[in-house]
Design an enzyme around this catalytic site. Structure first.
Site, PDB file in Angstrom:
ATOM      1  N   ARG A 106      -5.245 -13.638   5.318  1.00 50.15           N
ATOM      2  CA  ARG A 106      -4.980 -13.006   4.074  1.00 50.15           C
ATOM      3  C   ARG A 106      -5.819 -14.151   3.189  1.00 50.15           C
ATOM      4  O   ARG A 106      -5.728 -15.258   3.431  1.00 50.15           O
ATOM      5  CB  ARG A 106      -3.716 -13.019   3.681  1.00 50.15           C
ATOM      6  CG  ARG A 106      -2.853 -12.088   4.683  1.00 50.15           C
ATOM      7  CD  ARG A 106      -1.743 -11.303   4.068  1.00 50.15           C
ATOM      8  NE  ARG A 106      -1.562  -9.819   5.020  1.00 50.15           N
ATOM      9  CZ  ARG A 106      -0.898  -9.900   5.917  1.00 50.15           C
ATOM     10  NH1 ARG A 106      -0.334 -11.035   6.456  1.00 50.15           N
ATOM     11  NH2 ARG A 106      -0.433  -8.849   6.364  1.00 50.15           N
ATOM     12  N   ASP A 159       1.611  -0.577  10.287  1.00 54.59           N
ATOM     13  CA  ASP A 159       2.433   0.094   9.529  1.00 54.59           C
ATOM     14  C   ASP A 159       1.960   1.736   9.255  1.00 54.59           C
ATOM     15  O   ASP A 159       2.631   2.337   8.716  1.00 54.59           O
ATOM     16  CB  ASP A 159       2.368  -0.589   7.943  1.00 54.59           C
ATOM     17  CG  ASP A 159       2.876  -1.858   8.126  1.00 54.59           C
ATOM     18  OD1 ASP A 159       3.928  -1.939   8.689  1.00 54.59           O
ATOM     19  OD2 ASP A 159       2.493  -2.769   7.401  1.00 54.59           O
TER      20      ASP A 159
HETATM   21  P1  ADP Z   1      -3.670  -5.403   5.429  1.00 53.85           P
HETATM   22  O1  ADP Z   1      -5.111  -5.345   5.466  1.00 53.85           O
HETATM   23  O2  ADP Z   1      -3.069  -5.510   6.650  1.00 53.85           O
HETATM   24  O3  ADP Z   1      -3.046  -4.109   4.345  1.00 53.85           O
HETATM   25  P2  ADP Z   1      -3.349  -7.255   2.995  1.00 53.85           P
HETATM   26  O4  ADP Z   1      -2.778  -6.233   2.305  1.00 53.85           O
HETATM   27  O5  ADP Z   1      -2.683  -8.723   3.221  1.00 53.85           O
HETATM   28  O6  ADP Z   1      -3.344  -6.618   4.821  1.00 53.85           O
HETATM   29  O7  ADP Z   1      -4.966  -7.500   2.753  1.00 53.85           O
HETATM   30  C1  ADP Z   1      -5.703  -8.065   3.534  1.00 53.85           C
HETATM   31  C2  ADP Z   1      -6.843  -8.741   2.381  1.00 53.85           C
HETATM   32  O8  ADP Z   1      -7.630  -7.988   1.954  1.00 53.85           O
HETATM   33  C3  ADP Z   1      -6.288  -9.692   1.503  1.00 53.85           C
HETATM   34  O9  ADP Z   1      -5.833 -10.797   1.970  1.00 53.85           O
HETATM   35  C4  ADP Z   1      -7.509  -9.891   0.473  1.00 53.85           C
HETATM   36  O10 ADP Z   1      -8.341 -10.625   0.727  1.00 53.85           O
HETATM   37  C5  ADP Z   1      -8.116  -8.470   0.700  1.00 53.85           C
HETATM   38  N1  ADP Z   1      -7.505  -7.524  -0.541  1.00 53.85           N
HETATM   39  C6  ADP Z   1      -6.379  -6.750  -0.586  1.00 53.85           C
HETATM   40  N2  ADP Z   1      -6.377  -6.044  -1.584  1.00 53.85           N
HETATM   41  C7  ADP Z   1      -7.904  -6.358  -2.459  1.00 53.85           C
HETATM   42  C8  ADP Z   1      -8.379  -5.910  -3.600  1.00 53.85           C
HETATM   43  N3  ADP Z   1      -7.629  -5.127  -4.481  1.00 53.85           N
HETATM   44  N4  ADP Z   1      -9.632  -6.532  -3.994  1.00 53.85           N
HETATM   45  C9  ADP Z   1     -10.069  -7.309  -2.986  1.00 53.85           C
HETATM   46  N5  ADP Z   1      -9.571  -7.533  -1.929  1.00 53.85           N
HETATM   47  C10 ADP Z   1      -8.384  -7.363  -1.539  1.00 53.85           C
END
Ligand code: ADP
Length: 323
Positions: A75, A131
């Protein structure tokens, strides 16, 4: 943009079984089409810091059956900043990368959408998450594996629940969404399913358990998504209010790992094929999705602007089946 010569792959966010199957298919299909492929390491962090490995056909040997991701994942808070996004776009430019394929969940796809505003490279996203919470796709890579993993565990727990005539609360993953809890609960034959999207009345829950006991049911399984609140407190409350012995089992990280099921591998492979086809056709900014059995695509923007609805009819069905 000139002719597509070089692609990059990145896995980001929570790992999901089948990410490796997607990496393998992308690398091999790219090679088949004469394209060079690299894989950025540790999610968006590797894109910002320009850390990558070559992904030729041999580099992806022996990974199809493995959970997790050989590219590793993370992340990355920096990616949410303008500076981070600009650095990432610069990495793509200096390496002459014409197409970037992002394998990840809801958050990673948001990141991909943001990055697409800073770069000329075409960006494709393959939804991968246990999920199943990505808008526009009926299923994500890894979801089927997680459902089956949880199910295997619940089958074992049921043995004890029945033998000791206990009520078991089984907490499955899902902080915000209940897709996993719903499908696991339904297929495990749970008496009660609790998801974050639907408020539940604790008194009504006690009533169902009491009625079940009166009907001769000696044990009950409650499948609860972690996002419904304190499951330990719920277990204590039930113990106090219903004449039953209650136990809590938190399944935890076992749900994220393991060898992907055939279905998760198939989805990963078909998503990869579609992404490569679209990139070769000069298409940009898409999320590859499964809709009613068909592999198709929606725009990154659309995927990020809507919430995937939970099929509450399935909750009603589970209620009917728990009679
Ligand atoms: P997943 O992809 O499993 O849903 P996360 O929600 O933790 O996992 O998102 C993974 C990564 O994507 C984050 O740590 C961040 O680097 C990037 N990310 C998430 N939301 C945004 C956003 N609004 N803008 C830019 N990068 C984002």
């Amino acid at each position: 943009m000139g002719k597509l010569r070089k692609l990059a792959v990145v896995t980001s966010g929570g790992d999901a079984p089948g990410m490796n199957a997607a990496i393998r298919a992308l690398a091999r299909l790219a090679a088949w089409n004469g394209l060079e492929v690299v894989g950025f390491e540790r999610g968006w962090e590797g894109v910002i810091e320009n850390k990558f490995m070559r992904l030729d056909s041999r580099a992806v040997s022996g990974i199809l059956h493995l959970g997790g991701t050989i590219l590793r994942t993370s992340r990355c808070e920096k990616f949410k900043t303008r500076e981070g996004l600009e650095k990432a776009a610069e990495t793509l430019a200096v390496n002459d990368i014409g197409g970037l394929i992002v394998i990840g969940g809801d958050g990673s796809i948001r990141g991909a959408n943001e990055l697409s505003k800073y770069t000329d490279a075409s960006i494709m996203a393959l939804p991968a998450s246990i999920d199943n919470d990505v808008y526009g796709t009926d299923e994500t890579i890894g979801f089927d594996t997680a459902v089956n993993t949880a199910l295997t565990e619940i089958n074992k727990i049921r043995d004890t629940a029945v033998s000791h005539e206990r009520t078991f609360i089984i907490e499955v993953m899902g902080r915000r969404r209940g897709f996993l809890a719903l499908e696991v609960g339904l297929t495990a034959g749970a008496e009660i399913i609790l998801v974050p999207e639907v408020k539940f009345d604790q008194e009504k829950l006690y009533e169902i358990l009491r009625k079940n006991a009166a009907k001769g049911k000696r044990s009950s399984i409650i499948v609860a998504a972690e996002g419904i609140g304190e499951t330990r407190k719920l277990a204590e409350d039930i113990q106090k209010n219903v004449d039953t012995e209650v136990r809590l089992s938190v399944l935890g990280y076992v749900q994220r790992g393991g060898s992907p099921t055939a279905r998760s591998r198939m989805l990963a492979t078909l998503f990869a094929e579609k992404a490569i086809d679209l990139l070769l056709d000069g298409v940009e900014g898409k999320v590859i999705v499964l809709q009613r059995g068909e592999i198709t695509s929606i725009t990154l923007e659309e995927a990020c602007s809507k919430e995937k609805p939970l099929n509450v009819n399935l909750l009603e069905l589970a209620e009917k089946l728990a009679i």
